[in-house]
Motif scaffolding. Structure first.
Motif, PDB file in Angstrom:
ATOM      1  N   ASN A 122       0.819  -1.218   0.000  1.00 27.20           N
ATOM      2  CA  ASN A 122       0.000   0.000   0.000  1.00 27.20           C
ATOM      3  C   ASN A 122       0.848   1.261   0.000  1.00 27.20           C
ATOM      4  O   ASN A 122       0.609   2.192  -0.752  1.00 27.20           O
ATOM      5  CB  ASN A 122      -0.902   0.034   1.240  1.00 27.20           C
ATOM      6  N   ARG A 123       1.860   1.261   0.860  1.00 28.85           N
ATOM      7  CA  ARG A 123       2.719   2.456   0.938  1.00 28.85           C
ATOM      8  C   ARG A 123       3.443   2.708  -0.380  1.00 28.85           C
ATOM      9  O   ARG A 123       3.558   3.841  -0.831  1.00 28.85           O
ATOM     10  CB  ARG A 123       3.799   2.251   2.016  1.00 28.85           C
ATOM     11  N   MET A 124       3.960   1.635  -0.975  1.00 26.53           N
ATOM     12  CA  MET A 124       4.753   1.818  -2.193  1.00 26.53           C
ATOM     13  C   MET A 124       3.894   2.245  -3.370  1.00 26.53           C
ATOM     14  O   MET A 124       4.336   3.022  -4.211  1.00 26.53           O
ATOM     15  CB  MET A 124       5.517   0.537  -2.522  1.00 26.53           C
ATOM     16  N   LEU A 125       2.664   1.743  -3.422  1.00 25.99           N
ATOM     17  CA  LEU A 125       1.780   2.151  -4.519  1.00 25.99           C
ATOM     18  C   LEU A 125       1.518   3.651  -4.428  1.00 25.99           C
ATOM     19  O   LEU A 125       1.436   4.337  -5.443  1.00 25.99           O
ATOM     20  CB  LEU A 125       0.470   1.361  -4.464  1.00 25.99           C
ATOM     21  N   LYS A 126       1.448   4.167  -3.200  1.00 31.39           N
ATOM     22  CA  LYS A 126       1.240   5.612  -3.025  1.00 31.39           C
ATOM     23  C   LYS A 126       2.459   6.416  -3.448  1.00 31.39           C
ATOM     24  O   LYS A 126       2.356   7.543  -3.899  1.00 31.39           O
ATOM     25  CB  LYS A 126       0.934   5.916  -1.558  1.00 31.39           C
TER      26      LYS A 126
END
Ligand code: AMP
Length: 181
Positions: A122-126
């Motif tokens: 989730n963090r990396m997609l952001k």
């Protein structure tokens, strides 16, 4: 004094290293940043590294070890640094030991930032970097689990490893790191 920030891609190593650099004046050495700079400048190294970095694979040990060796011999790193993204496998860890011996430096602490896989994705997609597409992220996590995570044993055995929970906001994680240092 060398501090190694350890952990899967996306756990916040770069963010924390930047804060430590700003607040404690310990220089930040990120092999990923060095590679991205080389790619942006289209240097010979950058041209070699581009496809590999964008596909989420590891560039050769020779390249990254060369980056670290060169950096650690510079005056700005004379008093040590925060290593972010290196070492990523056993052979890099051994090469680091040799470089540190040669430059008369020592690892002070290896701080392992622990975050669950789904939260990482989730963090990396952001974050939206070129190597942050979901399939590439999953590939990078697999490489981390297979090649990088085993180093936790290596550093546990040397008595230098501390693991912290990285499931918290940036300031809270910073506090946890600061407590260790
Ligand atoms: P990072 O910014 O640390 O997530 O690194 C981004 C990408 O740079 C990685 O996915 C690798 O392709 C490459 N890279 C960075 N550090 C290393 C390393 N120590 N060994 C091999 N490849 C690296």
């Amino acid at each position: 004094m060398i501090i190694v920030l350890f952990g899967a891609p996306g756990v916040g190593k770069g963010t924390q290293a930047a804060l430590l650099a700003e607040r404690k004046h310990i220089p930040h050495l990120s092999t990923g940043d060095a590679l991205r700079r080389a790619i942006a400048s289209q240097s010979e190294l950058g041209i070699v590294a581009k496809k590999i970095v964008e596909s989420g694979k590891l560039v050769s040990d020779e390249i990254v070890t060369g980056i670290v060796k060169e950096a650690l011999s510079k005056p700005e790193f004379a008093n040590g640094c925060i290593l972010d993204g290196f070492p990523r496998n056993q052979s890099q860890a051994e090469a680091l030991d040799v470089i540190l011996q040669e430059t008369q430096k020592e690892i002070y602490r290896v701080i392992n930032i622990n975050v669950e896989n789904e939260e990482i994705v989730n963090r990396m997609l952001k974050r939206g970097r070129k190597d942050d597409a979901e399939d590439v992220i999953r590939h990078r996590l697999e490489i981390y689990n297979n090649q990088t995570a085993p180093l936790l044993n290596y550093y546990t055995n040397s008595g230098k490893l501390t693991t912290i929970d990285g499931n918290a906001d940036v300031e809270e994680v910073y506090e946890r790191i600061d407590d260790i240092l």
